[in-house]
Motif scaffolding. Structure first.
Motif, mmCIF file in Angstrom:
data_model
loop_
_atom_site.group_PDB
_atom_site.id
_atom_site.type_symbol
_atom_site.label_atom_id
_atom_site.label_comp_id
_atom_site.label_asym_id
_atom_site.label_seq_id
_atom_site.Cartn_x
_atom_site.Cartn_y
_atom_site.Cartn_z
ATOM 1 N N ASN A 125 -17.729 5.014 64.434
ATOM 2 C CA ASN A 125 -18.110 5.905 63.334
ATOM 3 C C ASN A 125 -17.181 7.109 63.227
ATOM 4 O O ASN A 125 -17.608 8.246 63.058
ATOM 5 N N GLN A 126 -15.889 6.844 63.330
ATOM 6 C CA GLN A 126 -14.921 7.920 63.180
ATOM 7 C C GLN A 126 -13.581 7.347 62.735
ATOM 8 O O GLN A 126 -13.346 6.151 62.846
ATOM 9 N N ASN A 127 -12.752 8.203 62.189
ATOM 10 C CA ASN A 127 -11.443 7.747 61.735
ATOM 11 C C ASN A 127 -10.594 7.315 62.928
ATOM 12 O O ASN A 127 -10.595 7.947 63.978
ATOM 13 N N GLU A 128 -9.871 6.233 62.736
ATOM 14 C CA GLU A 128 -9.054 5.688 63.812
ATOM 15 C C GLU A 128 -7.742 5.165 63.239
ATOM 16 O O GLU A 128 -7.459 5.293 62.051
ATOM 17 N N PHE A 129 -6.982 4.569 64.120
ATOM 18 C CA PHE A 129 -5.705 3.973 63.739
ATOM 19 C C PHE A 129 -5.833 2.453 63.731
ATOM 20 O O PHE A 129 -6.549 1.874 64.543
ATOM 21 N N ILE A 130 -5.117 1.819 62.808
ATOM 22 C CA ILE A 130 -4.979 0.363 62.775
ATOM 23 C C ILE A 130 -3.523 0.037 63.109
ATOM 24 O O ILE A 130 -2.605 0.530 62.455
ATOM 25 N N LEU A 131 -3.331 -0.773 64.126
ATOM 26 C CA LEU A 131 -1.983 -1.224 64.469
ATOM 27 C C LEU A 131 -1.649 -2.454 63.646
ATOM 28 O O LEU A 131 -2.450 -3.393 63.544
ATOM 29 N N ALA A 132 -0.464 -2.474 63.050
ATOM 30 C CA ALA A 132 -0.062 -3.584 62.190
ATOM 31 C C ALA A 132 1.449 -3.737 62.226
ATOM 32 O O ALA A 132 2.176 -2.828 62.633
ATOM 33 N N GLY A 133 1.899 -4.889 61.780
ATOM 34 C CA GLY A 133 3.321 -5.123 61.608
ATOM 35 C C GLY A 133 3.738 -4.701 60.211
ATOM 36 O O GLY A 133 3.344 -3.639 59.728
ATOM 37 N N ASP A 134 4.490 -5.521 59.534
ATOM 38 C CA ASP A 134 4.952 -5.230 58.174
ATOM 39 C C ASP A 134 3.847 -5.584 57.187
ATOM 40 O O ASP A 134 3.571 -6.753 56.949
ATOM 41 N N ILE A 135 3.198 -4.574 56.638
ATOM 42 C CA ILE A 135 2.075 -4.832 55.734
ATOM 43 C C ILE A 135 2.502 -4.955 54.275
ATOM 44 O O ILE A 135 1.667 -5.102 53.388
ATOM 45 N N SER A 136 3.809 -4.934 54.038
ATOM 46 C CA SER A 136 4.285 -5.106 52.662
ATOM 47 C C SER A 136 4.410 -6.583 52.287
ATOM 48 O O SER A 136 4.511 -6.914 51.100
ATOM 49 N N VAL A 137 4.395 -7.477 53.297
ATOM 50 C CA VAL A 137 4.590 -8.898 52.999
ATOM 51 C C VAL A 137 3.425 -9.442 52.172
ATOM 52 O O VAL A 137 2.273 -9.024 52.332
ATOM 53 N N GLU A 164 2.548 1.448 62.315
ATOM 54 C CA GLU A 164 3.402 0.283 62.483
ATOM 55 C C GLU A 164 3.732 0.082 63.954
ATOM 56 O O GLU A 164 4.167 0.998 64.632
ATOM 57 N N ASP A 165 3.482 -1.143 64.412
ATOM 58 C CA ASP A 165 3.814 -1.523 65.789
ATOM 59 C C ASP A 165 5.047 -2.416 65.723
ATOM 60 O O ASP A 165 4.985 -3.544 65.217
ATOM 61 N N GLU A 219 -4.531 -13.107 67.317
ATOM 62 C CA GLU A 219 -3.081 -12.958 67.231
ATOM 63 C C GLU A 219 -2.608 -13.025 65.783
ATOM 64 O O GLU A 219 -1.465 -12.698 65.487
ATOM 65 N N PHE A 220 -3.496 -13.441 64.874
ATOM 66 C CA PHE A 220 -3.160 -13.471 63.453
ATOM 67 C C PHE A 220 -3.588 -12.165 62.799
ATOM 68 O O PHE A 220 -4.592 -11.556 63.173
ATOM 69 N N ALA A 221 -2.831 -11.749 61.801
ATOM 70 C CA ALA A 221 -2.934 -10.390 61.273
ATOM 71 C C ALA A 221 -4.335 -10.010 60.814
ATOM 72 O O ALA A 221 -4.877 -8.981 61.227
ATOM 73 N N ILE A 222 -4.945 -10.812 59.946
ATOM 74 C CA ILE A 222 -6.216 -10.391 59.350
ATOM 75 C C ILE A 222 -7.335 -10.385 60.383
ATOM 76 O O ILE A 222 -8.204 -9.501 60.367
ATOM 77 N N SER A 223 -7.330 -11.328 61.303
ATOM 78 C CA SER A 223 -8.320 -11.289 62.384
ATOM 79 C C SER A 223 -8.143 -10.043 63.242
ATOM 80 O O SER A 223 -9.118 -9.418 63.660
ATOM 81 N N SER A 224 -6.888 -9.677 63.481
ATOM 82 C CA SER A 224 -6.616 -8.458 64.246
ATOM 83 C C SER A 224 -7.144 -7.237 63.494
ATOM 84 O O SER A 224 -7.763 -6.344 64.092
ATOM 85 N N ILE A 250 -4.927 -6.141 51.358
ATOM 86 C CA ILE A 250 -6.038 -6.696 52.138
ATOM 87 C C ILE A 250 -6.687 -5.607 52.985
ATOM 88 O O ILE A 250 -7.912 -5.512 53.077
ATOM 89 N N LEU A 251 -5.878 -4.757 53.594
ATOM 90 C CA LEU A 251 -6.421 -3.635 54.365
ATOM 91 C C LEU A 251 -7.279 -2.720 53.491
ATOM 92 O O LEU A 251 -8.340 -2.243 53.917
ATOM 93 N N GLN A 252 -6.843 -2.495 52.263
ATOM 94 C CA GLN A 252 -7.614 -1.661 51.343
ATOM 95 C C GLN A 252 -8.964 -2.289 51.029
ATOM 96 O O GLN A 252 -10.001 -1.613 51.024
#
Length: 328
Positions: free
Chosen positions: A204-216, A272-273, A187-192, A256-258
Motif C-alpha cells: 500500500n505504498q509507491n514502489e519501483f517496478i524493474l523492467a527492461g525496454d518497455i518501448s517494445v 530500467e534494469d 521470467e517473462f515480462a508481464i508476469s514479472s 501494458i504497465l499503464q
C-alpha cells in the motif's frame, strides 16, 4: 479414445492445454513428458486420463518406448528452451533443446512408423526485425531471426517442413506470438510486472517496478486462446502448413504497465534494469492471424485487459492471505 502426447507437459502451455482438454473433451488420454514434475496432481482431472512420464527427450531409448507403447493420435511438441533472454546467455543450450530434440523426436516417430499428427510450436522470433511497412507479419514473409532462440526455432521449422515434404509425416507448424495468462513464469515480462505490482498493492505504498525496454511493441494472446488454437489446428490444420497464432494487434509494454496500474489503482516508478535488456531486440512484432482464421475458424476471444486482470488476481492471491479482488 483420442490420445495426445504432450512434450514440455509441465510448463505453462502444457498445463493450459491439459486443462483445456479436461474442460472440453471426453474419452481422451494424455501422456505428458517433461524433465520436471507438474506442479499439480495429474490424477485430479475429472474428464481425461493423464499419465506423466519424467524423462529427458534426449533419452532416445526411453522416449521411443513411450511413443511405441502409447501410439498417440496427436503430438503437441512444446518442449523447448523458451527464453529469448536466456538464449543469449547459452546459445548452445538453445540449439540443443530446440533443434536437436525435435529432430530426435521425428526420427523416433518415423522409425516406429506410427501415423501421428504433430504440431511443432515455433515462435514469432523467427521473423526477426522487420520494417513497419511490412506489418502485420504474414506467413510467407522472409524470415530474418535476430536471436539464438529465433534461429533455433526457424531451424526447427525447417526440419518439420522437410519431414512433412520428404517423409510424408503429418506435421503442422506454428509461429506462436507472445502468450500471457495466470501461472506464466516470472521470467517473462508481464508476469514479472504482475508479481511486482501485487507486492506494491500489498504494501500500500509507491514502489519501483524493474523492467527492461518497455518501448517494445508485442502481439499478446491469452494462453487459453492459444491452446484452443492448437486443438483446432489438430482437427482442421493442413499438413505441412505454417500458421501464425496471434491476436493481430500490438501494444507496448509501457502501455501494458499503464493498464495494470489503472486496474489496481496504484502508482509506481519504472526503473530500467540493464540486465533485463537483450543485446539485440525487435522493436515491433505484430502478426496477422488471417490464415488461421480462414482455414480453421479460430480467432482469439479473450480481451487483453481481462488477461491482465486474471494475472494480477493470481499474484495478489498468492502474495496475501486477505484476498484483493479485481472486479470485472
Amino acid at each position: 479414445m483420442r490420445k495426445y502426447l504432450i512434450t514440455g507437459f509441465s510448463g505453462f502451455v502444457g498445463t493450459s492445454f491439459a486443462k483445456y482438454l479436461n474442460s472440453n473433451s471426453f474419452d481422451t488420454s494424455i501422456v505428458g513428458i517433461d524433465i520436471v514434475k507438474p506442479a499439480y496432481d495429474v490424477n485430479n482431472f475429472q474428464n481425461i486420463k493423464v499419465k506423466f512420464e519424467r524423462s529427458n527427450l534426449r533419452d532416445r531409448e526411453r522416449v521411443s518406448k513411450i511413443i511405441y507403447d502409447f501410439s498417440p493420435d496427436y503430438i503437441l511438441h512444446l518442449a523447448s528452451y523458451s527464453s529469448v533472454a536466456e538464449s543469449w546467455k547459452s546459445p548452445v543450450n538453445s540449439f540443443q533443446n530446440n533443434v536437436n530434440i525435435f529432430l530426435d523426436l521425428l526420427e523416433d516417430i518415423r522409425k516406429i512408423g506410427i501415423k501421428s499428427r504433430i504440431i511443432s510450436v515455433g515462435s514469432s522470433e523467427e521473423y526477426g526485425a522487420v520494417e513497419i511497412s511490412k506489418l502485420p507479419l504474414i506467413e510467407d514473409q522472409i524470415l530474418n531471426p535476430t536471436s539464438p532462440f529465433g534461429i533455433a526455432k526457424y531451424s526447427q521449422e525447417l526440419i518439420g517442413k522437410l519431414y512433412a515434404d520428404v517423409y510424408g509425416m503429418d506435421i503442422i507448424m506454428t509461429r506462436s506470438f507472445n502468450h500471457l495468462g495466470p501461472g506464466q513464469s516470472e521470467e517473462f515480462a508481464i508476469s514479472s510486472f504482475a508479481k511486482q505490482m501485487a507486492e506494491i498493492k500489498r504494501n500500500n505504498q509507491n514502489e519501483f517496478i524493474l523492467a527492461g525496454d518497455i518501448s517494445v511493441v508485442r502481439d499478446f494472446t491469452d494462453v487459453r486462446d492459444v491452446v484452443r488454437a492448437y486443438d483446432i489446428l489438430f482437427r482442421k490444420g493442413k499438413k505441412g502448413e505454417i500458421y501464425n497464432v496471434c491476436s493481430g494487434s500490438g501494444i507496448s509494454l509501457h502501455n501494458i504497465l499503464q493498464i495494470m496500474s489503472e486496474i489496481l489503482d496504484i502508482k509506481f516508478i519504472v526503473c530500467e534494469d540493464k540486465k533485463l535488456k537483450r543485446p539485440k531486440d525487435n522493436p515491433v512484432i505484430i502478426g496477422s492471424n488471417e490464415k488461421v482464421k480462414k482455414e480453421t475458424g479460430w480467432k482469439n476471444s479473450i480481451k487483453l485487459e481481462d488477461s491482465l486482470k486474471d494475472m494480477l488476481n493470481y499474484y495478489i492471491q498468492k502474495s496475501i492471505s486477505e484476498k484483493f479482488v479485481v472486479y470485472h
